[in-house]
Enzyme design. Structure first.
Site, short mmCIF file in Angstrom:
data_model
loop_
_atom_site.label_atom_id
_atom_site.label_comp_id
_atom_site.label_asym_id
_atom_site.label_seq_id
_atom_site.Cartn_x
_atom_site.Cartn_y
_atom_site.Cartn_z
N GLY A 63 0.79 -1.24 0.00
CA GLY A 63 0.00 0.00 0.00
C GLY A 63 0.82 1.28 0.00
N ASP A 118 0.95 2.92 4.77
CA ASP A 118 -0.06 3.71 4.07
C ASP A 118 -1.09 4.29 5.04
OD1 ASP A 118 -1.13 1.21 4.67
OD2 ASP A 118 -1.83 0.78 2.64
N ASP A 121 -4.82 2.31 11.09
CA ASP A 121 -6.25 2.11 11.29
C ASP A 121 -6.45 1.58 12.73
OD1 ASP A 121 -8.93 1.54 11.00
OD2 ASP A 121 -8.75 0.41 9.17
N LYS A 149 -6.59 6.92 10.54
CA LYS A 149 -8.04 6.75 10.75
C LYS A 149 -8.22 6.36 12.21
CE LYS A 149 -10.15 3.96 7.64
NZ LYS A 149 -10.77 2.67 7.17
N ASP A 177 -5.65 -0.34 -1.66
CA ASP A 177 -6.45 -1.22 -2.52
C ASP A 177 -7.73 -1.71 -1.85
OD1 ASP A 177 -5.16 -2.99 -0.58
OD2 ASP A 177 -5.87 -4.61 -1.84
N ARG A 183 -5.25 0.50 -6.72
CA ARG A 183 -3.99 1.09 -6.22
C ARG A 183 -3.49 2.21 -7.13
NH1 ARG A 183 -2.08 -2.09 -1.96
NH2 ARG A 183 -2.31 -4.34 -2.15
P1 XMP Z 1 -4.42 -1.70 10.98
O1 XMP Z 1 -5.87 -1.91 11.28
O2 XMP Z 1 -3.56 -2.88 11.33
O3 XMP Z 1 -4.43 -1.60 9.42
O4 XMP Z 1 -3.90 -0.39 11.51
C1 XMP Z 1 -3.37 -1.31 8.66
C2 XMP Z 1 -3.48 -1.97 7.33
O5 XMP Z 1 -4.84 -2.30 6.98
C3 XMP Z 1 -5.14 -1.88 5.67
N1 XMP Z 1 -6.24 -0.88 5.75
C4 XMP Z 1 -6.82 -0.30 4.70
N2 XMP Z 1 -6.59 -0.45 3.39
N3 XMP Z 1 -8.27 1.14 2.92
C5 XMP Z 1 -7.32 0.27 2.51
O6 XMP Z 1 -7.10 0.16 1.30
C6 XMP Z 1 -8.56 1.34 4.23
O7 XMP Z 1 -9.43 2.15 4.55
C7 XMP Z 1 -7.79 0.57 5.16
N4 XMP Z 1 -7.79 0.50 6.50
C8 XMP Z 1 -6.82 -0.40 6.82
C9 XMP Z 1 -3.83 -1.30 5.13
O8 XMP Z 1 -3.18 -2.26 4.36
C10 XMP Z 1 -3.00 -0.97 6.32
O9 XMP Z 1 -1.61 -1.11 6.11
#
Ligand code: XMP
Length: 199
Positions: A63, A118, A121, A149, A177, A183
């Protein structure tokens, strides 16, 4: 300091979704111009903190592809680049069990490391990867994410450098993605329901 996105009455100029993507993309959240401006500013912040020291940039696959390419071209620092691969298996957009698919090749012991992802979350990915790198005893570890986020955060973690704080929407484009699609979009967009996975 990160750029806070204002979704309503925004001072940021909103951009139309290119006709080609109308069916899949609900709206443009961050356009190319905003991305370019913010990435430049992030590079200046990072340069200031690293004071000309060589940095090992560790980027998470896949990402970060566009963000990383733009960021390192702006970074006026000696740097070496390495990648780590992490996949989460758990279904939907929830980060489930994390599996490392690519390990570091460079030795980061005693080095200044900048970990790039990227999006931050739930925080599980960055938390787990940062712990793994810390165990390798770098001189210093800083973290940089394009998007933050925070609404879904479960881990107590923050990134040192954040491009944009975003609301709780599933975003795609500029490297991000959905099922390996989108992407290549030059902007960060919001996926249109019902394509949008359950958050
Ligand atoms: P966490 O929840 O571990 O997430 O902080 C990190 C990874 O989850 C993917 N991710 C997303 N990918 N749109 C995406 O395309 C989103 O809104 C999203 N939220 C989480 C991403 O790969 C990130 O590295």
């Amino acid at each position: 300091m990160s750029a806070q996105l204002k979704t309503k009455n925004s001072k940021l100029k909103t951009s139309a979704v290119p006709p080609r993507w109308h069916h899949e993309v609900e709206r443009v959240l961050i356009n190319e111009e905003q991305l370019a401006r913010r990435v430049k500013a992030l590079a200046r912040e990072i340069e200031k903190d690293f004071c000309g020291r060589e940095v090992v940039v560790v980027a998470l696959l896949s990402g970060t592809v566009m963000f990383l390419a733009d960021l390192i071209r702006q970074l006026n620092l000696p740097l070496r680049l390495d990648f780590m691969g992490v996949s989460s298996y758990g279904g939907g957009t929830e980060s489930g069990r994390l599996v490392f698919t690519k390990e570091l090749r460079l030795d980061v012991r005693g080095r200044d490391v900048l970990l790039v992802d990227d999006i931050l979350d739930t925080g599980k990915t960055l938390g787990r990867v940062a712990a793994k790198i810390r165990a390798l005893r770098p001189r210093r570890l800083k973290t940089c994410v394009l998007l933050d986020k925070s609404a879904r955060r479960v881990e107590k973690i923050r990134a040192d450098y954040v491009g944009f704080k975003i609301p709780d929407v599933f975003v795609i484009g500029y490297g991000l993605d959905f099922d390996e699609h989108y992407r290549q979009l030059p902007f960060v967009g919001v996926l249109r329901p019902p394509i949008c996975p359950k958050a």
